[in-house]
Design a protein around this motif. Structure first.
Motif, PDB file in Angstrom:
ATOM      1  N   LEU A  38       0.822  -1.210   0.000  1.00 32.32           N
ATOM      2  CA  LEU A  38       0.000   0.000   0.000  1.00 32.32           C
ATOM      3  C   LEU A  38       0.855   1.260   0.000  1.00 32.32           C
ATOM      4  O   LEU A  38       0.533   2.225  -0.690  1.00 32.32           O
ATOM      5  CB  LEU A  38      -0.954  -0.017   1.195  1.00 32.32           C
ATOM      6  N   SER A  39       1.943   1.261   0.752  1.00 36.09           N
ATOM      7  CA  SER A  39       2.808   2.452   0.797  1.00 36.09           C
ATOM      8  C   SER A  39       3.407   2.756  -0.575  1.00 36.09           C
ATOM      9  O   SER A  39       3.554   3.917  -0.955  1.00 36.09           O
ATOM     10  CB  SER A  39       3.916   2.269   1.830  1.00 36.09           C
ATOM     11  N   THR A  40       3.731   1.724  -1.322  1.00 38.82           N
ATOM     12  CA  THR A  40       4.272   1.914  -2.672  1.00 38.82           C
ATOM     13  C   THR A  40       3.201   2.463  -3.605  1.00 38.82           C
ATOM     14  O   THR A  40       3.485   3.290  -4.477  1.00 38.82           O
ATOM     15  CB  THR A  40       4.841   0.593  -3.214  1.00 38.82           C
ATOM     16  N   ALA A  41       1.964   2.043  -3.415  1.00 38.46           N
ATOM     17  CA  ALA A  41       0.864   2.577  -4.223  1.00 38.46           C
ATOM     18  C   ALA A  41       0.756   4.090  -4.042  1.00 38.46           C
ATOM     19  O   ALA A  41       0.560   4.837  -5.011  1.00 38.46           O
ATOM     20  CB  ALA A  41      -0.448   1.891  -3.850  1.00 38.46           C
ATOM     21  N   ILE A  42       0.907   4.550  -2.802  1.00 37.12           N
ATOM     22  CA  ILE A  42       0.864   5.992  -2.536  1.00 37.12           C
ATOM     23  C   ILE A  42       2.042   6.690  -3.214  1.00 37.12           C
ATOM     24  O   ILE A  42       1.872   7.744  -3.831  1.00 37.12           O
ATOM     25  CB  ILE A  42       0.855   6.270  -1.021  1.00 37.12           C
ATOM     26  N   GLU A  43       3.232   6.100  -3.109  1.00 39.76           N
ATOM     27  CA  GLU A  43       4.411   6.684  -3.755  1.00 39.76           C
ATOM     28  C   GLU A  43       4.204   6.796  -5.264  1.00 39.76           C
ATOM     29  O   GLU A  43       4.491   7.838  -5.860  1.00 39.76           O
ATOM     30  CB  GLU A  43       5.655   5.847  -3.472  1.00 39.76           C
ATOM     31  N   TYR A  44       3.733   5.753  -5.905  1.00 36.85           N
ATOM     32  CA  TYR A  44       3.480   5.772  -7.341  1.00 36.85           C
ATOM     33  C   TYR A  44       2.448   6.830  -7.696  1.00 36.85           C
ATOM     34  O   TYR A  44       2.585   7.545  -8.678  1.00 36.85           O
ATOM     35  CB  TYR A  44       3.004   4.404  -7.838  1.00 36.85           C
ATOM     36  N   TYR A  45       1.411   6.925  -6.902  1.00 38.65           N
ATOM     37  CA  TYR A  45       0.367   7.918  -7.132  1.00 38.65           C
ATOM     38  C   TYR A  45       0.947   9.325  -7.060  1.00 38.65           C
ATOM     39  O   TYR A  45       0.665  10.168  -7.920  1.00 38.65           O
ATOM     40  CB  TYR A  45      -0.758   7.754  -6.106  1.00 38.65           C
ATOM     41  N   ASN A  46       1.773   9.591  -6.052  1.00 41.75           N
ATOM     42  CA  ASN A  46       2.351  10.934  -5.895  1.00 41.75           C
ATOM     43  C   ASN A  46       3.287  11.290  -7.034  1.00 41.75           C
ATOM     44  O   ASN A  46       3.376  12.446  -7.431  1.00 41.75           O
ATOM     45  CB  ASN A  46       3.064  11.047  -4.549  1.00 41.75           C
ATOM     46  N   VAL A  47       3.992  10.324  -7.584  1.00 37.97           N
ATOM     47  CA  VAL A  47       4.873  10.563  -8.730  1.00 37.97           C
ATOM     48  C   VAL A  47       4.048  10.945  -9.958  1.00 37.97           C
ATOM     49  O   VAL A  47       4.456  11.797 -10.744  1.00 37.97           O
ATOM     50  CB  VAL A  47       5.741   9.317  -9.022  1.00 37.97           C
ATOM     51  N   GLN A  48       2.888  10.353 -10.099  1.00 38.66           N
ATOM     52  CA  GLN A  48       2.044  10.592 -11.270  1.00 38.66           C
ATOM     53  C   GLN A  48       1.284  11.915 -11.224  1.00 38.66           C
ATOM     54  O   GLN A  48       0.749  12.346 -12.217  1.00 38.66           O
ATOM     55  CB  GLN A  48       1.041   9.453 -11.441  1.00 38.66           C
ATOM     56  N   LYS A  49       1.234  12.544 -10.067  1.00 37.23           N
ATOM     57  CA  LYS A  49       0.472  13.798  -9.908  1.00 37.23           C
ATOM     58  C   LYS A  49       1.083  14.929 -10.680  1.00 37.23           C
ATOM     59  O   LYS A  49       2.193  15.073 -10.914  1.00 37.23           O
ATOM     60  CB  LYS A  49       0.365  14.183  -8.430  1.00 37.23           C
TER      61      LYS A  49
END
Length: 92
Positions: A81-92
């Motif tokens: 889950l923490s990696t999902a947040i990291e990936y999401y923040n990179v895509q913003k």
């Protein structure tokens, strides 16, 4: 049969076959971790995805093992889950 039972059966079979993935499986996520991710990503997990993450919170990629050997289902990475947040923040 619950979805987590299928995952459990897959992991047991992979252990018997000597697969690497069961060795890098993360401990289960708890409800608060799931809620945190849902809130940060502004989405809601369906019941199956919640069940998957309460079975295991992804895998710990070691960046040495070929990706085809790291998934709950071969060639598909099961990110924490923490990696999902990291990936999401990179895509913003």
């Amino acid at each position: 049969m619950r979805l987590s039972k299928y995952f459990e059966d897959i992991v047991k079979k992979q252990r018997v076959l000597g697969y690497h993935m069961p060795k890098i499986l993360c401990p289960p996520a708890d409800e608060s971790q799931i809620i945190e991710v849902e809130t940060k990503l502004n989405l809601r997990f369906n019941s199956e995805l919640k069940e998957l993450y309460t079975f295991a919170n992804g895998i710990q990629l070691d960046y040495v093992t070929p990706l085809g050997f790291t998934g709950l289902i071969p060639i598909h990475n099961f990110i924490p889950l923490s990696t999902a947040i990291e990936y999401y923040n990179v895509q913003k």
